[in-house]
Design an enzyme around this catalytic site. Structure first.
Site, PDB file in Angstrom:
ATOM      1  N   PRO A 274       0.880  -1.210  -0.029  1.00  0.00           N
ATOM      2  CA  PRO A 274       0.228   0.145   0.164  1.00  0.00           C
ATOM      3  C   PRO A 274       0.606   1.379  -0.026  1.00  0.00           C
ATOM      4  O   PRO A 274       1.903   1.292   0.650  1.00  0.00           O
ATOM      5  CB  PRO A 274      -0.825  -0.193   1.319  1.00  0.00           C
ATOM      6  CG  PRO A 274      -0.070  -1.208   2.266  1.00  0.00           C
ATOM      7  CD  PRO A 274       0.563  -1.959   1.113  1.00  0.00           C
ATOM      8  N   ASN A 275       0.344   2.269  -0.721  1.00  0.00           N
ATOM      9  CA  ASN A 275       0.895   3.621  -0.984  1.00  0.00           C
ATOM     10  C   ASN A 275       2.145   3.615  -1.798  1.00  0.00           C
ATOM     11  O   ASN A 275       2.558   4.825  -1.970  1.00  0.00           O
ATOM     12  CB  ASN A 275       0.865   4.225   0.443  1.00  0.00           C
ATOM     13  CG  ASN A 275      -0.215   4.547   0.995  1.00  0.00           C
ATOM     14  OD1 ASN A 275      -1.270   4.886   0.698  1.00  0.00           O
ATOM     15  ND2 ASN A 275      -0.402   3.988   2.555  1.00  0.00           N
TER      16      ASN A 275
ATOM     17  N   ARG B  11       5.461  12.304  -3.016  1.00  0.00           N
ATOM     18  CA  ARG B  11       5.225  12.908  -1.881  1.00  0.00           C
ATOM     19  C   ARG B  11       6.359  12.512  -0.769  1.00  0.00           C
ATOM     20  O   ARG B  11       7.084  11.510  -1.073  1.00  0.00           O
ATOM     21  CB  ARG B  11       3.798  12.545  -1.209  1.00  0.00           C
ATOM     22  CG  ARG B  11       2.677  13.007  -2.047  1.00  0.00           C
ATOM     23  CD  ARG B  11       1.457  13.414  -1.347  1.00  0.00           C
ATOM     24  NE  ARG B  11       0.339  13.612  -2.140  1.00  0.00           N
ATOM     25  CZ  ARG B  11      -0.444  12.779  -2.771  1.00  0.00           C
ATOM     26  NH1 ARG B  11      -0.411  11.533  -2.231  1.00  0.00           N
ATOM     27  NH2 ARG B  11      -1.259  13.218  -3.672  1.00  0.00           N
TER      28      ARG B  11
ATOM     29  N   TYR C   1      11.333   9.019   1.388  1.00  0.00           N
ATOM     30  CA  TYR C   1      11.311   7.823   0.328  1.00  0.00           C
ATOM     31  C   TYR C   1      11.933   8.324  -0.957  1.00  0.00           C
ATOM     32  O   TYR C   1      11.987   7.506  -1.900  1.00  0.00           O
ATOM     33  CB  TYR C   1       9.935   7.657  -0.126  1.00  0.00           C
ATOM     34  CG  TYR C   1       9.005   7.146   0.986  1.00  0.00           C
ATOM     35  CD1 TYR C   1       9.675   5.791   1.886  1.00  0.00           C
ATOM     36  CD2 TYR C   1       7.950   7.559   1.785  1.00  0.00           C
ATOM     37  CE1 TYR C   1       8.943   5.453   3.134  1.00  0.00           C
ATOM     38  CE2 TYR C   1       7.387   7.257   2.809  1.00  0.00           C
ATOM     39  CZ  TYR C   1       7.761   6.025   3.564  1.00  0.00           C
ATOM     40  OH  TYR C   1       6.932   5.581   4.715  1.00  0.00           O
TER      41      TYR C   1
ATOM     42  N   ASN D  46       8.214  -5.744  -0.659  1.00  0.00           N
ATOM     43  CA  ASN D  46       7.882  -4.248  -0.237  1.00  0.00           C
ATOM     44  C   ASN D  46       6.553  -4.414   0.407  1.00  0.00           C
ATOM     45  O   ASN D  46       5.597  -3.847  -0.397  1.00  0.00           O
ATOM     46  CB  ASN D  46       8.418  -3.190  -0.567  1.00  0.00           C
ATOM     47  CG  ASN D  46       8.466  -2.153   0.271  1.00  0.00           C
ATOM     48  OD1 ASN D  46       7.869  -2.072   1.315  1.00  0.00           O
ATOM     49  ND2 ASN D  46       9.175  -0.989   0.036  1.00  0.00           N
TER      50      ASN D  46
ATOM     51  N   ALA E 109       3.092  -0.730   4.941  1.00  0.00           N
ATOM     52  CA  ALA E 109       2.568  -0.789   6.299  1.00  0.00           C
ATOM     53  C   ALA E 109       2.015  -2.228   6.734  1.00  0.00           C
ATOM     54  O   ALA E 109       2.101  -2.609   7.873  1.00  0.00           O
ATOM     55  CB  ALA E 109       1.709   0.323   6.532  1.00  0.00           C
TER      56      ALA E 109
ATOM     57  N   GLU F 265      12.450  -9.578   2.589  1.00  0.00           N
ATOM     58  CA  GLU F 265      11.674  -8.268   3.078  1.00  0.00           C
ATOM     59  C   GLU F 265      12.639  -7.289   2.601  1.00  0.00           C
ATOM     60  O   GLU F 265      13.602  -6.887   2.787  1.00  0.00           O
ATOM     61  CB  GLU F 265      11.517  -8.533   4.488  1.00  0.00           C
ATOM     62  CG  GLU F 265      10.643  -7.274   4.963  1.00  0.00           C
ATOM     63  CD  GLU F 265      10.544  -7.001   6.433  1.00  0.00           C
ATOM     64  OE1 GLU F 265      10.508  -8.204   7.054  1.00  0.00           O
ATOM     65  OE2 GLU F 265      10.439  -5.955   7.012  1.00  0.00           O
TER      66      GLU F 265
ATOM     67  N   HIS G  15      12.485  -2.758   2.231  1.00  0.00           N
ATOM     68  CA  HIS G  15      12.152  -1.403   2.592  1.00  0.00           C
ATOM     69  C   HIS G  15      13.064  -0.284   1.968  1.00  0.00           C
ATOM     70  O   HIS G  15      14.062  -0.543   2.051  1.00  0.00           O
ATOM     71  CB  HIS G  15      11.940  -1.188   4.136  1.00  0.00           C
ATOM     72  CG  HIS G  15      10.877  -2.069   4.752  1.00  0.00           C
ATOM     73  ND1 HIS G  15       9.584  -2.154   4.627  1.00  0.00           N
ATOM     74  CD2 HIS G  15      11.115  -3.252   5.478  1.00  0.00           C
ATOM     75  CE1 HIS G  15       9.161  -3.134   5.264  1.00  0.00           C
ATOM     76  NE2 HIS G  15       9.909  -3.854   5.679  1.00  0.00           N
ATOM     77  N   LEU G  16      12.545   0.484   1.523  1.00  0.00           N
ATOM     78  CA  LEU G  16      13.143   1.733   1.084  1.00  0.00           C
ATOM     79  C   LEU G  16      13.964   2.575   2.169  1.00  0.00           C
ATOM     80  O   LEU G  16      15.090   3.178   2.147  1.00  0.00           O
ATOM     81  CB  LEU G  16      12.223   2.831   0.403  1.00  0.00           C
ATOM     82  CG  LEU G  16      11.652   2.538  -1.031  1.00  0.00           C
ATOM     83  CD1 LEU G  16      10.291   3.126  -1.035  1.00  0.00           C
ATOM     84  CD2 LEU G  16      12.501   2.579  -2.245  1.00  0.00           C
ATOM     85  N   SER G  17      13.244   2.809   3.153  1.00  0.00           N
ATOM     86  CA  SER G  17      13.724   3.622   4.492  1.00  0.00           C
ATOM     87  C   SER G  17      14.153   2.659   5.342  1.00  0.00           C
ATOM     88  O   SER G  17      14.132   1.198   5.377  1.00  0.00           O
ATOM     89  CB  SER G  17      12.510   4.399   5.077  1.00  0.00           C
ATOM     90  OG  SER G  17      11.538   3.429   5.381  1.00  0.00           O
TER      91      SER G  17
ATOM     92  N   ARG H 262      13.307   4.472  12.546  1.00  0.00           N
ATOM     93  CA  ARG H 262      12.049   5.341  12.413  1.00  0.00           C
ATOM     94  C   ARG H 262      11.104   4.896  13.596  1.00  0.00           C
ATOM     95  O   ARG H 262      11.689   4.449  14.714  1.00  0.00           O
ATOM     96  CB  ARG H 262      11.339   4.994  11.054  1.00  0.00           C
ATOM     97  CG  ARG H 262      12.062   5.293   9.936  1.00  0.00           C
ATOM     98  CD  ARG H 262      11.515   5.340   8.758  1.00  0.00           C
ATOM     99  NE  ARG H 262      10.328   6.082   8.433  1.00  0.00           N
ATOM    100  CZ  ARG H 262       9.340   5.976   7.669  1.00  0.00           C
ATOM    101  NH1 ARG H 262       9.468   5.000   6.713  1.00  0.00           N
ATOM    102  NH2 ARG H 262       8.234   6.758   7.357  1.00  0.00           N
TER     103      ARG H 262
HETATM  104  O1  CA2 Z   1      10.535   2.152   3.422  1.00  0.00           O
HETATM  105  C1  CA2 Z   1       9.537   1.429   3.254  1.00  0.00           C
HETATM  106  O2  CA2 Z   1       9.626   0.971   2.073  1.00  0.00           O
HETATM  107  C2  CA2 Z   1       8.140   1.094   3.797  1.00  0.00           C
HETATM  108  O3  CA2 Z   1       7.715   0.080   3.340  1.00  0.00           O
HETATM  109  C3  CA2 Z   1       7.124   2.380   3.298  1.00  0.00           C
HETATM  110  C4  CA2 Z   1       5.771   2.179   3.714  1.00  0.00           C
HETATM  111  C5  CA2 Z   1       6.041   2.222   5.408  1.00  0.00           C
HETATM  112  O4  CA2 Z   1       4.844   2.105   5.725  1.00  0.00           O
HETATM  113  C6  CA2 Z   1       6.724   1.166   5.903  1.00  0.00           C
HETATM  114  O5  CA2 Z   1       6.955   1.354   7.212  1.00  0.00           O
HETATM  115  C7  CA2 Z   1       8.267   1.387   5.361  1.00  0.00           C
HETATM  116  C8  CA2 Z   1       5.192   3.282   3.228  1.00  0.00           C
HETATM  117  C9  CA2 Z   1       4.789   3.421   1.930  1.00  0.00           C
HETATM  118  C10 CA2 Z   1       4.241   4.802   1.756  1.00  0.00           C
HETATM  119  O6  CA2 Z   1       5.030   5.332   0.695  1.00  0.00           O
HETATM  120  C11 CA2 Z   1       4.714   6.428   0.537  1.00  0.00           C
HETATM  121  C12 CA2 Z   1       5.564   7.233  -0.860  1.00  0.00           C
HETATM  122  C13 CA2 Z   1       5.499   8.416  -1.055  1.00  0.00           C
HETATM  123  C14 CA2 Z   1       4.441   9.404  -0.369  1.00  0.00           C
HETATM  124  C15 CA2 Z   1       3.735   8.752   0.831  1.00  0.00           C
HETATM  125  C16 CA2 Z   1       3.862   7.485   1.067  1.00  0.00           C
END
Ligand code: CA2
Length: 145
Positions: free
Chosen positions: A10-11, A18, A23, A74, A77, A98, A100-102, A107
C-alpha cells in the site's frame, strides 16, 4: 529461466510524488524499469506488481507457486500488521526477501515489528530504490546456490 516476483504494498504507488525526504524522488515506474533492466542484464525473468489491497497481495503470493522461484516483498505498512501475508509466504514455501526503502529501524517504534521477517530469508532496508537491485542480486544468488 529463474523468475522473481517483486511485490509492492500500500501507498508505494505514491513514490516520488510525496515525502521525498523519507522515500526519495524515484517513482515506482522508475524502479520497475531498473528491475526490468537488471533482469535483462542477469538473464532472469522479473515480474513487478503493486497493490493497495491486502487480498490482492495474498492472491499474488498464492499464484506465485510453480511460477516464480523467489519473492521480493515491500509490503509497506502491512509489514507491521499482516499475519495473513506472513501465513501466505509460509504456505507457498517460496523464498522471500523483505524489502524497505527506508531504514525502518531508525524510524517510529511501530515500524520495528515485522511479521514478514519471521518467514523471510533476509531483510534489506535503508538503501532507497537501490534496495530493489540489492534484493534481486541476493535472491538470484540464493536461488542459484
Ligand atoms: O520504507 C519502506 O519501503 C516502507 O515499506 C514504506 C511504507 C511504510 O509504511 C513502511 O513502514 C516502510 C510506506 C509506503 C508509503 O509510501 C509513500 C510514498 C510516497 C508518499 C507517501 C507514501
Amino acid at each position: 529461466m529463474t523468475s522473481i516476483l517483486i511485490l509492492n504494498g500500500p501507498n508505494l504507488n505514491l513514490l516520488g510524488t510525496r515525502q521525498p525526504e523519507v522515500y526519495g524522488t524515484t517513482t515506482l515506474a522508475d524502479i520497475e524499469v531498473s528491475c526490468s533492466n537488471w533482469a535483462t542484464d542477469n538473464g532472469c525473468d522479473v515480474s513487478f506488481m503493486q497493490s493497495n489491497h491486502e487480498g490482492a497481495l495474498l492472491d499474488a503470493i498464492h499464484a506465485a507457486r510453480g511460477v516464480h522461484q523467489g519473492i521480493v516483498l515491500n509490503a509497506g505498512a502491512y509489514t507491521h500488521t499482516s499475519i495473513a501475508l506472513m501465513d501466505a509466504l509460509a504456505s507457498v514455501e517460496i523464498p522471500a526477501i523483505e524489502l524497505h526503502l527506508s531504514n525502518v529501524h531508525a524510524r517510529e517504534e511501530f515500524r520495528h515489528r515485522s511479521f514478514i521477517a519471521k518467514v523471510a530469508i533476509g531483510l534489506i532496508c535503508g538503501f532507497g530504490a537501490h534496495g530493489y537491485l540489492l534484493a534481486l542480486d541476493a535472491m538470484k544468488q540464493h536461488i542459484e546456490d
